[in-house]
Design a protein around this motif. Sequence first.
Motif, PDB file in Angstrom:
ATOM      1  N   VAL A  72       0.842  -1.197   0.000  1.00 12.70           N
ATOM      2  CA  VAL A  72       0.000   0.000   0.000  1.00 12.70           C
ATOM      3  C   VAL A  72       0.882   1.254   0.000  1.00 12.70           C
ATOM      4  CG1 VAL A  72      -1.713   1.330   1.288  1.00 12.70           C
ATOM      5  CG2 VAL A  72      -1.957  -1.138   1.079  1.00 12.70           C
ATOM      6  N   GLY A  73       1.980   1.235   0.798  1.00  9.75           N
ATOM      7  CA  GLY A  73       2.906   2.368   0.785  1.00  9.75           C
ATOM      8  C   GLY A  73       3.533   2.567  -0.581  1.00  9.75           C
ATOM      9  N   LEU A  74       3.935   1.471  -1.232  1.00  9.27           N
ATOM     10  CA  LEU A  74       4.500   1.550  -2.575  1.00  9.27           C
ATOM     11  C   LEU A  74       3.478   2.078  -3.574  1.00  9.27           C
ATOM     12  CD1 LEU A  74       6.741   0.931  -4.657  1.00  9.27           C
ATOM     13  CD2 LEU A  74       5.847  -1.413  -4.775  1.00  9.27           C
ATOM     14  N   ALA A  75       2.242   1.590  -3.472  1.00 16.02           N
ATOM     15  CA  ALA A  75       1.189   2.048  -4.387  1.00 16.02           C
ATOM     16  C   ALA A  75       0.915   3.536  -4.206  1.00 16.02           C
ATOM     17  CB  ALA A  75      -0.087   1.245  -4.154  1.00 16.02           C
ATOM     18  N   ALA A  76       0.923   4.009  -2.948  1.00 17.05           N
ATOM     19  CA  ALA A  76       0.684   5.430  -2.684  1.00 17.05           C
ATOM     20  C   ALA A  76       1.783   6.287  -3.297  1.00 17.05           C
ATOM     21  CB  ALA A  76       0.597   5.671  -1.179  1.00 17.05           C
ATOM     22  N   TRP A  77       3.033   5.867  -3.138  1.00 14.63           N
ATOM     23  CA  TRP A  77       4.159   6.634  -3.654  1.00 14.63           C
ATOM     24  C   TRP A  77       4.176   6.601  -5.186  1.00 14.63           C
ATOM     25  CZ3 TRP A  77       6.833  10.562  -3.400  1.00 14.63           C
ATOM     26  CH2 TRP A  77       8.165  10.687  -3.765  1.00 14.63           C
ATOM     27  N   THR A  78       3.802   5.458  -5.787  1.00 13.71           N
ATOM     28  CA  THR A  78       3.747   5.348  -7.249  1.00 13.71           C
ATOM     29  C   THR A  78       2.637   6.231  -7.819  1.00 13.71           C
ATOM     30  OG1 THR A  78       4.565   3.062  -7.132  1.00 13.71           O
ATOM     31  CG2 THR A  78       3.482   3.745  -9.181  1.00 13.71           C
ATOM     32  N   ALA A  79       1.460   6.184  -7.188  1.00 14.47           N
ATOM     33  CA  ALA A  79       0.347   7.023  -7.645  1.00 14.47           C
ATOM     34  C   ALA A  79       0.692   8.505  -7.497  1.00 14.47           C
ATOM     35  CB  ALA A  79      -0.917   6.687  -6.857  1.00 14.47           C
ATOM     36  N   ASP A  80       1.371   8.844  -6.411  1.00  9.25           N
ATOM     37  CA  ASP A  80       1.804  10.224  -6.176  1.00  9.25           C
ATOM     38  C   ASP A  80       2.735  10.680  -7.294  1.00  9.25           C
ATOM     39  OD1 ASP A  80       2.039  12.589  -4.603  1.00  9.25           O
ATOM     40  OD2 ASP A  80       3.941  11.887  -3.824  1.00  9.25           O
ATOM     41  N   ALA A  81       3.693   9.818  -7.658  1.00  3.41           N
ATOM     42  CA  ALA A  81       4.631  10.153  -8.733  1.00  3.41           C
ATOM     43  C   ALA A  81       3.918  10.253 -10.079  1.00  3.41           C
ATOM     44  CB  ALA A  81       5.730   9.090  -8.798  1.00  3.41           C
ATOM     45  N   PHE A  82       2.971   9.366 -10.339  1.00  2.00           N
ATOM     46  CA  PHE A  82       2.201   9.431 -11.582  1.00  2.00           C
ATOM     47  C   PHE A  82       1.482  10.769 -11.694  1.00  2.00           C
ATOM     48  CE2 PHE A  82      -1.419   9.003 -14.299  1.00  2.00           C
ATOM     49  CZ  PHE A  82      -1.084   8.074 -15.270  1.00  2.00           C
ATOM     50  N   ASP A  83       0.834  11.183 -10.598  1.00  2.00           N
ATOM     51  CA  ASP A  83       0.101  12.447 -10.603  1.00  2.00           C
ATOM     52  C   ASP A  83       1.020  13.629 -10.903  1.00  2.00           C
ATOM     53  OD1 ASP A  83      -2.203  11.102 -10.011  1.00  2.00           O
ATOM     54  OD2 ASP A  83      -2.168  11.555  -7.869  1.00  2.00           O
ATOM     55  N   PHE A  84       2.228  13.600 -10.341  1.00  4.10           N
ATOM     56  CA  PHE A  84       3.172  14.693 -10.559  1.00  4.10           C
ATOM     57  C   PHE A  84       3.665  14.705 -12.008  1.00  4.10           C
ATOM     58  CE2 PHE A  84       7.610  16.208 -10.624  1.00  4.10           C
ATOM     59  CZ  PHE A  84       7.411  17.512 -10.193  1.00  4.10           C
ATOM     60  N   HIS A  85       4.063  13.537 -12.521  1.00  7.75           N
ATOM     61  CA  HIS A  85       4.619  13.471 -13.878  1.00  7.75           C
ATOM     62  C   HIS A  85       3.555  13.593 -14.956  1.00  7.75           C
ATOM     63  CE1 HIS A  85       8.665  12.737 -12.589  1.00  7.75           C
ATOM     64  NE2 HIS A  85       8.329  11.673 -11.908  1.00  7.75           N
ATOM     65  N   ALA A  86       2.281  13.424 -14.577  1.00  8.52           N
ATOM     66  CA  ALA A  86       1.216  13.618 -15.554  1.00  8.52           C
ATOM     67  C   ALA A  86       1.268  15.023 -16.138  1.00  8.52           C
ATOM     68  CB  ALA A  86      -0.148  13.370 -14.902  1.00  8.52           C
ATOM     69  N   LEU A  87       1.750  15.971 -15.350  1.00  6.30           N
ATOM     70  CA  LEU A  87       1.898  17.342 -15.850  1.00  6.30           C
ATOM     71  C   LEU A  87       3.231  17.536 -16.558  1.00  6.30           C
ATOM     72  CD1 LEU A  87       0.869  20.588 -14.011  1.00  6.30           C
ATOM     73  CD2 LEU A  87       3.005  20.479 -15.267  1.00  6.30           C
ATOM     74  N   ILE A 196      13.254  -0.989  -3.351  1.00  5.63           N
ATOM     75  CA  ILE A 196      12.032  -1.212  -4.123  1.00  5.63           C
ATOM     76  C   ILE A 196      11.057  -0.060  -3.909  1.00  5.63           C
ATOM     77  CG2 ILE A 196      10.034  -2.731  -4.424  1.00  5.63           C
ATOM     78  CD1 ILE A 196      11.840  -5.053  -3.555  1.00  5.63           C
ATOM     79  N   LEU A 197      10.908   0.365  -2.670  1.00  2.04           N
ATOM     80  CA  LEU A 197       9.940   1.414  -2.351  1.00  2.04           C
ATOM     81  C   LEU A 197      10.273   2.724  -3.052  1.00  2.04           C
ATOM     82  CD1 LEU A 197       7.533   2.431  -0.639  1.00  2.04           C
ATOM     83  CD2 LEU A 197       9.186   2.998   1.148  1.00  2.04           C
ATOM     84  N   GLN A 198      11.544   3.129  -2.995  1.00  2.00           N
ATOM     85  CA  GLN A 198      11.914   4.419  -3.581  1.00  2.00           C
ATOM     86  C   GLN A 198      11.614   4.462  -5.073  1.00  2.00           C
ATOM     87  OE1 GLN A 198      12.810   7.285  -2.246  1.00  2.00           O
ATOM     88  NE2 GLN A 198      12.962   8.221  -4.270  1.00  2.00           N
ATOM     89  N   GLN A 199      11.694   3.312  -5.734  1.00  2.00           N
ATOM     90  CA  GLN A 199      11.506   3.312  -7.178  1.00  2.00           C
ATOM     91  C   GLN A 199      10.047   3.411  -7.586  1.00  2.00           C
ATOM     92  OE1 GLN A 199      14.169   4.133  -8.647  1.00  2.00           O
ATOM     93  NE2 GLN A 199      15.026   3.812  -6.603  1.00  2.00           N
ATOM     94  N   GLY A 200       9.156   3.526  -6.606  1.00  2.00           N
ATOM     95  CA  GLY A 200       7.785   3.882  -6.944  1.00  2.00           C
ATOM     96  C   GLY A 200       7.731   5.199  -7.691  1.00  2.00           C
ATOM     97  N   TYR A 201       8.685   6.091  -7.407  1.00  2.00           N
ATOM     98  CA  TYR A 201       8.742   7.386  -8.100  1.00  2.00           C
ATOM     99  C   TYR A 201       9.064   7.179  -9.583  1.00  2.00           C
ATOM    100  CZ  TYR A 201      10.014  12.263  -9.018  1.00  2.00           C
ATOM    101  OH  TYR A 201      10.085  13.528  -9.525  1.00  2.00           O
ATOM    102  N   SER A 202      10.083   6.366  -9.859  1.00  2.00           N
ATOM    103  CA  SER A 202      10.439   6.088 -11.251  1.00  2.00           C
ATOM    104  C   SER A 202       9.360   5.266 -11.937  1.00  2.00           C
ATOM    105  CB  SER A 202      11.778   5.343 -11.306  1.00  2.00           C
ATOM    106  OG  SER A 202      12.819   6.140 -10.788  1.00  2.00           O
ATOM    107  N   LEU A 203       8.770   4.333 -11.200  1.00  2.00           N
ATOM    108  CA  LEU A 203       7.704   3.513 -11.774  1.00  2.00           C
ATOM    109  C   LEU A 203       6.507   4.378 -12.162  1.00  2.00           C
ATOM    110  CD1 LEU A 203       6.689   0.681 -12.445  1.00  2.00           C
ATOM    111  CD2 LEU A 203       5.859   0.493 -10.086  1.00  2.00           C
ATOM    112  N   GLY A 204       6.192   5.372 -11.330  1.00  2.00           N
ATOM    113  CA  GLY A 204       5.114   6.292 -11.666  1.00  2.00           C
ATOM    114  C   GLY A 204       5.403   7.052 -12.948  1.00  2.00           C
ATOM    115  N   TYR A 205       6.667   7.438 -13.140  1.00  2.00           N
ATOM    116  CA  TYR A 205       7.069   8.121 -14.380  1.00  2.00           C
ATOM    117  C   TYR A 205       6.913   7.203 -15.580  1.00  2.00           C
ATOM    118  CZ  TYR A 205      10.026  10.591 -17.765  1.00  2.00           C
ATOM    119  OH  TYR A 205      10.493  11.217 -18.879  1.00  2.00           O
ATOM    120  N   VAL A 206       7.386   5.959 -15.452  1.00  2.00           N
ATOM    121  CA  VAL A 206       7.320   5.017 -16.572  1.00  2.00           C
ATOM    122  C   VAL A 206       5.868   4.766 -16.970  1.00  2.00           C
ATOM    123  CG1 VAL A 206       7.754   2.629 -17.262  1.00  2.00           C
ATOM    124  CG2 VAL A 206       9.522   3.903 -16.055  1.00  2.00           C
TER     125      VAL A 206
END
Length: 530
Positions: A72-87, A196-206
């Motif tokens: 859930v923590g990983l999903a939250a961080w990935t979704a957060d990164a997706f929202d940021f990179h969407a712009l 693994i957790l930190q890469q939720g940011y990169s995963l959100g970008y991808v």
Amino acid sequence: MSTQLEPAEPIAKGTFATAKQAFGDLFRWNQRVEITNEYGENTYVWQPPAPLRNPISLFAMLKGRDWLFFLVGLAAWTADAFDFHALSIQTTKLASYYHRSKTDITTAITLTLLLRSVGAAVFGLFADKYGRKWPMVINMLILGLLQIATIYSSTYGAFLGVRSLFGLFMGGVYGSAIAMALENCPTEARGLMSGILQQGYSLGYVIAACCNLGVGGSTNSWKIIFWIGAGLSIAVGLIRCLFPESKQFIEAKKHRKENPELYKDAGAAAFWRDCKKMLAKEWKMCIYCIVLMTWFNYYSHTSQDSYTTFLLTQKEFNNTQASRGSILMKTGAVVGGMIMGYVSQWLGRRRTMILAAFLSACLIPAWILPTTERSLSASGFFIQFFVQGAWGVIPIHLNELSPPAFRSSFPGVTYQIGNMISSPSAQIVNAIAEKTFITSAKGDRVEAYGPVMGVATAIIAVGIMVTTAFGPEKKGARFELAKVAGEGGSDENLAKKVADLERGNSIAEAEKGGDARFENVAMESKEMAK
């Protein structure tokens, strides 16, 4: 276990003495480990690095509950990164939609980054006081709604206002996500899980980049990406509602109910008293972590944000080639973060970060000099392997450096302040590159993005190595029994607990293993009795 290890001298007093000690520890194979009990009492031992274990065996150490919290923590961080990179990946589309320049649109990114530190402080403190669950639920649901609000922003002014609010709520996600995901992980598995957790940011970008390729290049297609982001954020918030509070807060609530006399002074006043004590004691650590996170945020933004522009302008690739190169670059980041986070469990946090920064600096010529898509994609993959490899250590490193009772607010605030300071990094690179020209492989005069990014990344990598070499490390810090801030932490309550133990009220139970939280005090009481 600590009785079998060689005792270590405490952390030195004074800035220069601490830096000297930290630098010396880099060249000693055994690692100085600080062990903190629930009363904030510290002991230090020299602990030999555990050999690298099979990752599968480390995964197996996490119980089902631990996996749920981590995912859930990983999903939250990935979704957060997706929202940021969407712009950020759709700047051109948004500029066309609002009839503004791309620079005007990036103002929204700057506002988002500036306000993230405010959100990190507010929601981090709420998470440390009231638990991890509901602050995260509120954050994720509101982020989803703000993504929808962005879609319906009909004017540029409304767009900027919504994105400012987005930054406020986005700032609260990181601290809560890493605290919830890592605080119950077994000590031996923390490095791997941190990477693994930190890469939720990169995963959100991808994911965002892949979605952007899928929807095409029409102006209004940006809205589809924002709808996807809204769905992801709201889904994570709703899923978090289904799971219980973190174990630390459940146990604190249970103990408070069973022993109301020990918690009569607990509450908001006690929480803020603990905050003041923490800041008075840890202000140097706060400043150090902010400096470290400033370097790291410059590190990632300088090497990533203008990479697509570098491929389009200096290397004269088309949009499809540049997009493929960017996706492969971020794929390298995901892989590197996981592997280097895993290695840090054996090599140590600081040594791993220094090694990764050094190797990334060595790869800079291979990163900017090639001319073909294949070679640039390969070098982009490997330099981001090490850039995000260093980043992969950061979640657990910050968690271990944090005051035990503030593992949500401390990492979140220091990370976001560093992010705020580094917010103009992409603008700096663009401003210098647009005024500096070189001759491309095709003989054209082009903007010098490659040399500017290379020089900047080299300087930042050196800064990270120096700052990390003279900074603290608390690998293996045992903070699982740390009390919740404001929950009966006064000296009077501690004295009462010790007195009860001396009378034998809890020693027998502690000896049987019935209440692990009293074991340390029980041992101290016996020593006092002798």
